[in-house]
Design a protein around this motif. Structure first.
Motif, PDB file in Angstrom:
ATOM      1  N   SER A   1       0.824  -1.205   0.000  1.00 39.67           N
ATOM      2  CA  SER A   1       0.000   0.000   0.000  1.00 39.67           C
ATOM      3  C   SER A   1       0.863   1.262   0.000  1.00 39.67           C
ATOM      4  O   SER A   1       1.853   1.353   0.728  1.00 39.67           O
ATOM      5  CB  SER A   1      -0.903   0.023   1.232  1.00 39.67           C
ATOM      6  OG  SER A   1      -1.652   1.212   1.282  1.00 39.67           O
TER       7      SER A   1
ATOM      8  N   ASP B   1      -0.614   4.007   0.888  1.00 42.23           N
ATOM      9  CA  ASP B   1      -1.349   4.807   1.869  1.00 42.23           C
ATOM     10  C   ASP B   1      -0.498   4.995   3.124  1.00 42.23           C
ATOM     11  O   ASP B   1      -0.086   4.020   3.762  1.00 42.23           O
ATOM     12  CB  ASP B   1      -2.661   4.109   2.217  1.00 42.23           C
ATOM     13  CG  ASP B   1      -3.566   4.939   3.092  1.00 42.23           C
ATOM     14  OD1 ASP B   1      -3.120   5.383   4.172  1.00 42.23           O
ATOM     15  OD2 ASP B   1      -4.731   5.135   2.712  1.00 42.23           O
TER      16      ASP B   1
ATOM     17  N   GLN C   1      -1.321   6.149   6.072  1.00 45.00           N
ATOM     18  CA  GLN C   1      -1.970   5.712   7.312  1.00 45.00           C
ATOM     19  C   GLN C   1      -1.921   4.196   7.468  1.00 45.00           C
ATOM     20  O   GLN C   1      -1.807   3.695   8.585  1.00 45.00           O
ATOM     21  CB  GLN C   1      -3.394   6.249   7.393  1.00 45.00           C
ATOM     22  CG  GLN C   1      -3.398   7.763   7.566  1.00 45.00           C
ATOM     23  CD  GLN C   1      -4.788   8.360   7.653  1.00 45.00           C
ATOM     24  OE1 GLN C   1      -5.772   7.649   7.715  1.00 45.00           O
ATOM     25  NE2 GLN C   1      -4.854   9.664   7.661  1.00 45.00           N
TER      26      GLN C   1
ATOM     27  N   ARG D   1      -3.094  13.202   8.866  1.00 40.21           N
ATOM     28  CA  ARG D   1      -2.308  11.983   9.103  1.00 40.21           C
ATOM     29  C   ARG D   1      -1.825  11.934  10.547  1.00 40.21           C
ATOM     30  O   ARG D   1      -1.889  10.889  11.196  1.00 40.21           O
ATOM     31  CB  ARG D   1      -1.116  11.928   8.149  1.00 40.21           C
ATOM     32  CG  ARG D   1      -0.235  10.724   8.399  1.00 40.21           C
ATOM     33  CD  ARG D   1       0.919  10.660   7.442  1.00 40.21           C
ATOM     34  NE  ARG D   1       1.903   9.680   7.902  1.00 40.21           N
ATOM     35  CZ  ARG D   1       3.135   9.609   7.476  1.00 40.21           C
ATOM     36  NH1 ARG D   1       3.563  10.472   6.566  1.00 40.21           N
ATOM     37  NH2 ARG D   1       3.955   8.706   7.953  1.00 40.21           N
TER      38      ARG D   1
END
Length: 119
Positions: free
Chosen positions: A60, A62, A64, A99
Motif C-alpha cells: 500500500s 497509503d 496511514q 495523518r
C-alpha cells in the motif's frame, strides 16, 4: 525477503527521512536520508523504518496504512513508543495534519487497550 540499505542525501529524498524501493533484482532497498534521518531519535528511526517496511509488505502507498503497520511492530517495545511514533510523523514537516491526527487517535486506542491510561 532480501533487503539492503542505501544512504542518500537531500538531492534524492528532499526532506523525507526514508523511503523503500524495489531494486532491479526484486530485492527491497530501504533508502535513508543522511541529512534528515540522523536528526530523529533511535525510537523514531525504528518507527520510520517500520513504516517503510509497512509500505513494502502491505503493498500500500497509503501513509496511514503504513503508520498502522509500524505501530503494530513498535508499540510497547520501549517506554513512550507511542508518543515517539506521533512525534516522528509530526516532525517531518510537510505531513498533513489529518495523518498526524489519525496516528494520534490510533495510538490512544492502542494505549487504552493495553494500559487503560493515555500517552
Amino acid at each position: 525477503m532480501k533487503a539492503s540499505v542505501r544512504i542518500v542525501g537531500r538531492a534524492e529524498l528532499g526532506e523525507c527521512p526514508a523511503a523503500v524501493v524495489i531494486d532491479e533484482d526484486g530485492s527491497t532497498v530501504f533508502v535513508t536520508n543522511r541529512d534528515t534521518f540522523p536528526k530523529f531519535t533511535r525510537q523514531q528511526q525504528m518507527f520510520i523504518l517500520a513504516h517503510e517496511l509497512g509500505h513494502r509488505l502491505t503493498g500500500s502507498a497509503d501513509e496511514q496504512v503504513a503508520d498502522a503497520f509500524a505501530l503494530g511492530l513498535t508499540a510497547g517495545r520501549q517506554r513512550r513508543s507511542l508518543k515517539s511514533a506521533v512525534s516522528a510523523v509530526a516532525s517531518m514537516g510537510a505531513v498533513p495534519a489529518s495523518r498526524v491526527e489519525a496516528l494520534y487517535k490510533l495510538c490512544l486506542r492502542i494505549d487504552r487497550k493495553h494500559t487503560n491510561r493515555t500517552i
